[in-house]
Design a protein around this motif. Structure first.
Motif, PDB file in Angstrom:
ATOM      1  N   CYS A   1       0.818  -1.288   0.182  1.00 55.17           N
ATOM      2  CA  CYS A   1      -0.324  -0.274  -0.241  1.00 55.17           C
ATOM      3  C   CYS A   1       0.778   1.504   0.045  1.00 55.17           C
ATOM      4  CB  CYS A   1      -0.709  -0.092   0.731  1.00 55.17           C
ATOM      5  SG  CYS A   1      -1.711   1.389   1.105  1.00 55.17           S
TER       6      CYS A   1
ATOM      7  N   VAL B   1       0.086   4.056   1.346  1.00 52.05           N
ATOM      8  CA  VAL B   1      -0.135   4.744   2.479  1.00 52.05           C
ATOM      9  C   VAL B   1       0.526   4.443   2.705  1.00 52.05           C
ATOM     10  CG1 VAL B   1      -1.673   5.279   3.970  1.00 52.05           C
ATOM     11  CG2 VAL B   1      -2.695   5.181   1.895  1.00 52.05           C
TER      12      VAL B   1
ATOM     13  N   CYS C   1       0.734   2.735   6.151  1.00 56.09           N
ATOM     14  CA  CYS C   1      -0.047   1.407   6.505  1.00 56.09           C
ATOM     15  C   CYS C   1       1.564   0.213   6.120  1.00 56.09           C
ATOM     16  CB  CYS C   1      -1.010   0.882   4.607  1.00 56.09           C
ATOM     17  SG  CYS C   1      -2.231   1.619   4.730  1.00 56.09           S
TER      18      CYS C   1
ATOM     19  N   CYS D   1      -5.879  -2.815  -0.331  1.00 61.48           N
ATOM     20  CA  CYS D   1      -4.771  -3.559   1.322  1.00 61.48           C
ATOM     21  C   CYS D   1      -5.767  -2.827   2.048  1.00 61.48           C
ATOM     22  CB  CYS D   1      -3.931  -1.226   1.419  1.00 61.48           C
ATOM     23  SG  CYS D   1      -3.578  -0.975   2.766  1.00 61.48           S
TER      24      CYS D   1
ATOM     25  N   CYS E   1      -6.050  -0.595   5.154  1.00 64.41           N
ATOM     26  CA  CYS E   1      -6.673   0.593   5.040  1.00 64.41           C
ATOM     27  C   CYS E   1      -8.142   0.384   4.350  1.00 64.41           C
ATOM     28  CB  CYS E   1      -5.648   2.321   4.371  1.00 64.41           C
ATOM     29  SG  CYS E   1      -5.449   1.770   3.119  1.00 64.41           S
TER      30      CYS E   1
END
Ligand SMILES: [Zn+2]
Lengths: 441, 128
Positions: free
Chosen positions: B11, B13, B16, B105, B108
């Motif tokens: 991911c 992010v 994450c 993911c 999230c």
């Protein structure tokens, strides 16, 4: 044994670095006995002919490598040196088919003069047939002349070992490439960069600003598996039926194109692991906007104040920079180095293209990272500006010193910084002076 | 996108990255294609130590490939058996591509789209 490298007389600051990178890639010990940026002839000492062949065959900025049979400031000196160095070798080539060539740098020789020069080496006693096409041996007389002076200032005789990779430029020229953008790196310097970064069979290479894929293609040419990404989805997907993949198809390199995806370096989807053998980056910096995006007048001063905490730039830990918000070029460079430190295997290389100076003619600092050791600095000059490619090597964790090397220390490390300084001097003098005449050996 | 690449991706992010739930990403509505490419044992054995074998197993099972070795091969291709293992790996990792679908993911919940074999990891504003 000594060898003569016949360089091209352009991209001068890349020539030595490319050869050194290739020697290093093959684990070959190479010493420069003579190098002058203003001439195309360089003398190196190498363990054997096989080493010479390996290095030169992959180089882009040489035309070939020759076993050195002699050198001199005059033909009398050359003949003496040839007899001294090679009389024990002449019998090896007595019956080979052969030809002689003359390469006069900055000069011309009439056919009659060429013939007379070639005849002057008759004492070598070659009896084989003269064969202009694919002879077993090619001997070459190299002349260096000063402009307007007839007699050369330096002459060499060499026996050809191998040509270089230069003929592939005809294959990879952007003129024949189907998918392109205005910012595609020219194929010659893309291939040189792949050499600097040690692209080689079995390795995984990544370009996070891949655009139309110039660097991934160059890496794949040398056998590496290439992966690219770009923040611009249109660049990755292509248009009108052409894209990075069709470029790989055009060159029959599809087997070495791993993938392309859309991503932002500051939010990379790559999992945190040492998975890459090489990274090549030519991050965007807005040349077409006159380098104005590079930052304010005192951008350089501010950057010196960046703090390092646990081997990471402090700003990387404390700040978050949204992808669409403009962020300074200097911060991006540090992000790239941090990326290299995280993803490169031990000994893996990162080559980073960046402008030399900003719009105020203030030199942009070479970014540093404690995990990355700088290997070479090469400069490409344009009319009004210049850019350079910095090549780094990922240190083993146990070799990483706690404090990153200061800029001062790096500047004192030999030829790379000196090359840069002389270049910078010329850059700020506006390249008004003609290059000085060739120096003596 | 080749399954080898999938093993390198997680991911995008930042929050994450540290979470075990973010890797591997999980496929939804994946359309697969087999595309033959040259066998490259040098590359395979170089890259094997960098693969996360548990993640490959998970990805392979999700996509319906069940005959993966339980443990990571050591990358040698001397004997006929070893050679076959590497060949099979080549087919799975290099010749199997996800051309359409999503990668999700589980930390999230964000789904990354794959279109025409190209995955898009740019994040929407609320995730950056
Ligand atoms: Zn996530």
């Amino acid at each position: 044994m000594d060898y003569l490298v016949r360089f091209v007389q352009l991209h001068e600051s890349f020539r030595k670095a490319e050869l050194e990178a290739l020697a290093d890639l093959y684990g070959i010990n190479m010493d420069f006995l003579h190098y002058d940026q203003y001439t195309p002839h360089c003398i190196v000492r190498l363990p054997d002919e096989n080493a010479a062949r390996k290095i030169a065959a992959r180089s882009i900025l040489s035309k070939g490598i020759y076993e050195l049979w002699g050198s001199g400031a005059t033909y009398a000196e050359l003949h003496q040196d040839v007899k001294h160095r090679t009389s024990n070798l002449w019998h090896l080539y007595r019956s080979s088919s052969f030809k002689f060539e003359i390469q006069a740098y900055q000069a011309k020789r009439s056919l009659a003069e060429q013939d007379a020069l070639i005849q002057s080496f008759r004492y070598t006693g070659f009896e084989g047939p003269i064969q202009l096409k694919d002879p077993e041996q090619t001997f070459c007389i190299f002349e260096e002349c000063q402009w307007g002076v007839k007699e050369p200032t330096q002459v060499y005789l060499g026996r050809l070992v191998t040509g270089s990779s230069r003929p592939i430029l005809d294959t990879y020229t952007l003129k024949k490439r189907k998918y392109l953008s205005t910012t595609s790196m020219d194929s010659e310097l893309a291939l040189v960069t792949a050499n600097l970064t040690h692209a080689n069979p079995g390795k995984l290479f990544y370009d996070p600003f891949a655009g139309t894929g110039s660097f991934p293609i160059a890496c794949a040419h040398f056998g590496a598996m290439a992966m690219g990404s770009d923040i611009d989805g249109r660049a990755v997907r292509g248009k009108h039926g052409v894209n990075t993949l069709t470029n790989f198809q055009q060159y029959h390199l599809v087997d070495r194109y791993l993938d392309g995806f859309i991503a932002d370096l500051t939010h990379t989807p790559l999992r945190t692991a040492r998975i890459l053998d090489g990274i090549i980056c030519d991050p965007p910096y807005g040349v077409r906007e006159g380098l104005k995006v590079l930052g304010s007048k005192d951008g350089g001063k501010k950057k010196k104040e960046i703090h390092w905490i646990d081997g990471k730039a402090a700003h990387l830990q404390s700040h978050y920079i949204p992808p669409k918000k403009p962020y300074s070029f200097a911060a991006m460079l540090l992000d790239i180095l941090e990326f290299g430190a995280v993803y490169l295997v031990d000994g893996g290389r990162l080559s980073l293209w960046m402008p030399t100076a900003n719009d105020e003619e203030v030199e942009l600092e070479m970014p540093m990272h404690p995990c990355l050791e700088i290997v070479s600095v090469c400069v490409q000059a344009f009319n009004k500006w210049s850019r350079r490619v910095l090549t780094y090597r990922r240190l083993r964790d146990e070799d990483v010193k706690e404090n990153p090397p200061t800029r001062q220390a790096k500047q004192e490390e030999g030829s790379t910084a000196n090359d840069l300084n002389s270049f910078r001097k010329r850059y700020f003098e506006g390249f008004k002076e003609p290059p000085p005449p060739m120096k003596e050996v | 996108m080749k399954l080898l690449t999938v093993n390198f991706l997680t991911c995008a992010v930042k929050g994450c990255k540290g979470s075990a739930a973010s890797f591997p990403l999980h496929f939804e509505d994946a359309e697969l294609e087999q595309r033959e490419i040259g066998y490259n044992p040098t590359f395979l054995s170089n890259i094997l130590p960098r693969l996360d074998w548990d993640a490959i197993t998970t990805t392979a099972l999700e996509l319906g490939f069940t005959n993966l070795p339980a443990t990571k091969p050591d990358g040698s291709f001397e004997t006929a058996d070893e050679h076959k293992v590497m060949r099979d790996l080549h087919t799975l990792l290099m010749e199997t591509e996800v051309v359409q679908g999503k990668m999700v993911c589980r930390n999230c919940g964000h789904a990354y789209q794959i279109k025409e074999g190209i995955a898009n990891f740019l994040l929407p504003n609320h995730l950056v």
